[in-house]
Design a protein around this motif. Structure first.
Motif, PDB file in Angstrom:
ATOM      1  N   THR A  90       0.781  -1.239   0.000  1.00  0.00           N
ATOM      2  CA  THR A  90       0.000   0.000   0.000  1.00  0.00           C
ATOM      3  C   THR A  90       0.812   1.289   0.000  1.00  0.00           C
ATOM      4  N   GLY A  91       2.120   1.218   0.069  1.00  0.00           N
ATOM      5  CA  GLY A  91       2.877   2.459   0.095  1.00  0.00           C
ATOM      6  C   GLY A  91       4.370   2.250   0.032  1.00  0.00           C
ATOM      7  N   CYS A  92       5.067   3.379  -0.136  1.00  0.00           N
ATOM      8  CA  CYS A  92       6.529   3.355  -0.266  1.00  0.00           C
ATOM      9  C   CYS A  92       7.059   4.707   0.201  1.00  0.00           C
ATOM     10  N   SER A  93       8.029   4.686   1.094  1.00  0.00           N
ATOM     11  CA  SER A  93       8.655   5.932   1.543  1.00  0.00           C
ATOM     12  C   SER A  93       9.686   6.376   0.509  1.00  0.00           C
ATOM     13  N   VAL A  94       9.595   7.641   0.115  1.00  0.00           N
ATOM     14  CA  VAL A  94      10.501   8.203  -0.883  1.00  0.00           C
ATOM     15  C   VAL A  94      11.206   9.402  -0.262  1.00  0.00           C
ATOM     16  N   HIS A  95      12.515   9.475  -0.462  1.00  0.00           N
ATOM     17  CA  HIS A  95      13.313  10.567   0.092  1.00  0.00           C
ATOM     18  C   HIS A  95      13.951  11.337  -1.064  1.00  0.00           C
ATOM     19  N   GLU A  96      13.560  12.584  -1.200  1.00  0.00           N
ATOM     20  CA  GLU A  96      14.034  13.395  -2.321  1.00  0.00           C
ATOM     21  C   GLU A  96      15.547  13.560  -2.318  1.00  0.00           C
ATOM     22  N   ARG A  97      16.156  13.528  -1.151  1.00  0.00           N
ATOM     23  CA  ARG A  97      17.615  13.647  -1.045  1.00  0.00           C
ATOM     24  C   ARG A  97      18.311  12.497  -1.771  1.00  0.00           C
ATOM     25  N   VAL A  98      17.760  11.290  -1.649  1.00  0.00           N
ATOM     26  CA  VAL A  98      18.342  10.117  -2.309  1.00  0.00           C
ATOM     27  C   VAL A  98      18.197  10.242  -3.822  1.00  0.00           C
ATOM     28  N   VAL A  99      17.030  10.707  -4.279  1.00  0.00           N
ATOM     29  CA  VAL A  99      16.823  10.902  -5.715  1.00  0.00           C
ATOM     30  C   VAL A  99      17.846  11.900  -6.253  1.00  0.00           C
ATOM     31  N   ALA A 100      18.041  12.989  -5.528  1.00  0.00           N
ATOM     32  CA  ALA A 100      18.997  14.010  -5.960  1.00  0.00           C
ATOM     33  C   ALA A 100      20.427  13.459  -5.987  1.00  0.00           C
ATOM     34  N   LYS A 101      20.810  12.697  -4.976  1.00  0.00           N
ATOM     35  CA  LYS A 101      22.151  12.103  -4.935  1.00  0.00           C
ATOM     36  C   LYS A 101      22.379  11.167  -6.117  1.00  0.00           C
ATOM     37  N   ARG A 102      21.377  10.358  -6.458  1.00  0.00           N
ATOM     38  CA  ARG A 102      21.523   9.420  -7.576  1.00  0.00           C
ATOM     39  C   ARG A 102      21.573  10.164  -8.907  1.00  0.00           C
ATOM     40  N   SER A 125      -2.085   9.753  -6.281  1.00  0.00           N
ATOM     41  CA  SER A 125      -2.667  10.160  -5.006  1.00  0.00           C
ATOM     42  C   SER A 125      -2.146  11.539  -4.619  1.00  0.00           C
ATOM     43  N   GLU A 126      -2.722  12.109  -3.559  1.00  0.00           N
ATOM     44  CA  GLU A 126      -2.218  13.394  -3.052  1.00  0.00           C
ATOM     45  C   GLU A 126      -0.768  13.251  -2.591  1.00  0.00           C
ATOM     46  N   ALA A 127      -0.448  12.102  -1.989  1.00  0.00           N
ATOM     47  CA  ALA A 127       0.930  11.861  -1.547  1.00  0.00           C
ATOM     48  C   ALA A 127       1.878  11.797  -2.752  1.00  0.00           C
ATOM     49  N   ASP A 128       1.411  11.220  -3.858  1.00  0.00           N
ATOM     50  CA  ASP A 128       2.229  11.165  -5.078  1.00  0.00           C
ATOM     51  C   ASP A 128       2.529  12.568  -5.587  1.00  0.00           C
ATOM     52  N   VAL A 129       1.530  13.422  -5.583  1.00  0.00           N
ATOM     53  CA  VAL A 129       1.698  14.802  -6.052  1.00  0.00           C
ATOM     54  C   VAL A 129       2.655  15.551  -5.122  1.00  0.00           C
ATOM     55  N   ALA A 130       2.506  15.335  -3.818  1.00  0.00           N
ATOM     56  CA  ALA A 130       3.347  16.027  -2.841  1.00  0.00           C
ATOM     57  C   ALA A 130       4.819  15.632  -2.984  1.00  0.00           C
ATOM     58  N   ILE A 131       5.094  14.334  -3.093  1.00  0.00           N
ATOM     59  CA  ILE A 131       6.499  13.910  -3.204  1.00  0.00           C
ATOM     60  C   ILE A 131       7.084  14.357  -4.534  1.00  0.00           C
ATOM     61  N   THR A 132       6.275  14.411  -5.574  1.00  0.00           N
ATOM     62  CA  THR A 132       6.761  14.890  -6.869  1.00  0.00           C
ATOM     63  C   THR A 132       7.236  16.333  -6.747  1.00  0.00           C
ATOM     64  N   GLY A 133       6.475  17.148  -6.038  1.00  0.00           N
ATOM     65  CA  GLY A 133       6.867  18.546  -5.822  1.00  0.00           C
ATOM     66  C   GLY A 133       8.162  18.661  -5.043  1.00  0.00           C
ATOM     67  N   LYS A 134       8.310  17.841  -4.015  1.00  0.00           N
ATOM     68  CA  LYS A 134       9.544  17.872  -3.212  1.00  0.00           C
ATOM     69  C   LYS A 134      10.752  17.432  -4.033  1.00  0.00           C
ATOM     70  N   VAL A 135      10.573  16.384  -4.828  1.00  0.00           N
ATOM     71  CA  VAL A 135      11.680  15.910  -5.663  1.00  0.00           C
ATOM     72  C   VAL A 135      12.033  16.962  -6.709  1.00  0.00           C
ATOM     73  N   ARG A 136      11.014  17.575  -7.308  1.00  0.00           N
ATOM     74  CA  ARG A 136      11.268  18.612  -8.312  1.00  0.00           C
ATOM     75  C   ARG A 136      12.082  19.748  -7.708  1.00  0.00           C
ATOM     76  N   GLU A 137      11.729  20.200  -6.499  1.00  0.00           N
ATOM     77  CA  GLU A 137      12.467  21.274  -5.837  1.00  0.00           C
ATOM     78  C   GLU A 137      13.918  20.881  -5.581  1.00  0.00           C
ATOM     79  N   ALA A 138      14.140  19.655  -5.120  1.00  0.00           N
ATOM     80  CA  ALA A 138      15.505  19.191  -4.847  1.00  0.00           C
ATOM     81  C   ALA A 138      16.321  19.126  -6.134  1.00  0.00           C
ATOM     82  N   LEU A 139      15.719  18.627  -7.207  1.00  0.00           N
ATOM     83  CA  LEU A 139      16.431  18.529  -8.484  1.00  0.00           C
ATOM     84  C   LEU A 139      16.703  19.907  -9.076  1.00  0.00           C
TER      85      LEU A 139
END
Length: 166
Positions: A90-102, A125-139
């Motif tokens: 039902t879910g997966c924790s995503v960390h924008e810092r790791v995406v940016a490092k990779r 989902s709303e969580a999908d939209v939220a993490i996308t925004g965080k990853v976009r900001e980090a990138l």
């Protein structure tokens, strides 16, 4: 030779479900390898349908939620595809810092995010939209362009960019 044939026969007749699961997993592994060879270095954004197909095939066999990145050059050629996070049904924790490092480690100029919904429903989902925004900001801090975020569910793939969610 006959002994090996007998073992194969026993496996198929006595334990058919185990044989089928093993066989299907081997077929899926081979399909992923073929897809990787076929699309490696390809300009996947020239045909958005190709990107959808590539990503849907890569995540097709996972029964748990996985989050991956497609790292690309300035010309949008594939550098690498990496599964960065694994979750539960039902879910997966995503960390924008790791995406940016990779992204930096792969020397990527652009990234496409992708994750699956094991439920088979590809709606973000709303969580999908939220993490996308965080990853976009980090990138953005590293001048790496976020091109899209695909949500894979069953046979469907939804582009968050096409929905105006990026």
């Amino acid at each position: 030779m006959f002994e090996a044939d007998t073992d194969d026969f026993r496996r198929r007749i006595l334990f058919p479900s185990e044989f089928e699961a093993d066989y299907e997993e081997r077929v899926l592994q081979e399909a992923r390898a073929i897809v990787q060879r076929r699309f490696s270095g390809m300009d996947v954004l020239a045909l958005p349908r190709t990107a959808r197909e590539y990503l849907a095939i890569r995540l097709a066999s996972y029964s748990e939620e996985v989050f991956a990145c497609l790292f690309m050059t300035t010309r949008h050629q594939v550098i690498a595809f990496e599964i960065l996070f694994r979750g539960t049904l039902t879910g997966c924790s995503v960390h924008e810092r790791v995406v940016a490092k990779r992204a930096l480690a792969n020397n990527a100029a652009a990234v496409i995010l992708v994750h699956n919904h094991p439920s088979g429903i590809a709606e973000p989902s709303e969580a999908d939209v939220a993490i996308t925004g965080k990853v976009r900001e980090a990138l953005n801090l590293m001048e790496v362009r976020l091109i899209d975020h695909f949500v894979i569910g069953g046979n469907a793939a939804v582009s968050m960019a096409e929905r105006g969610l990026i």
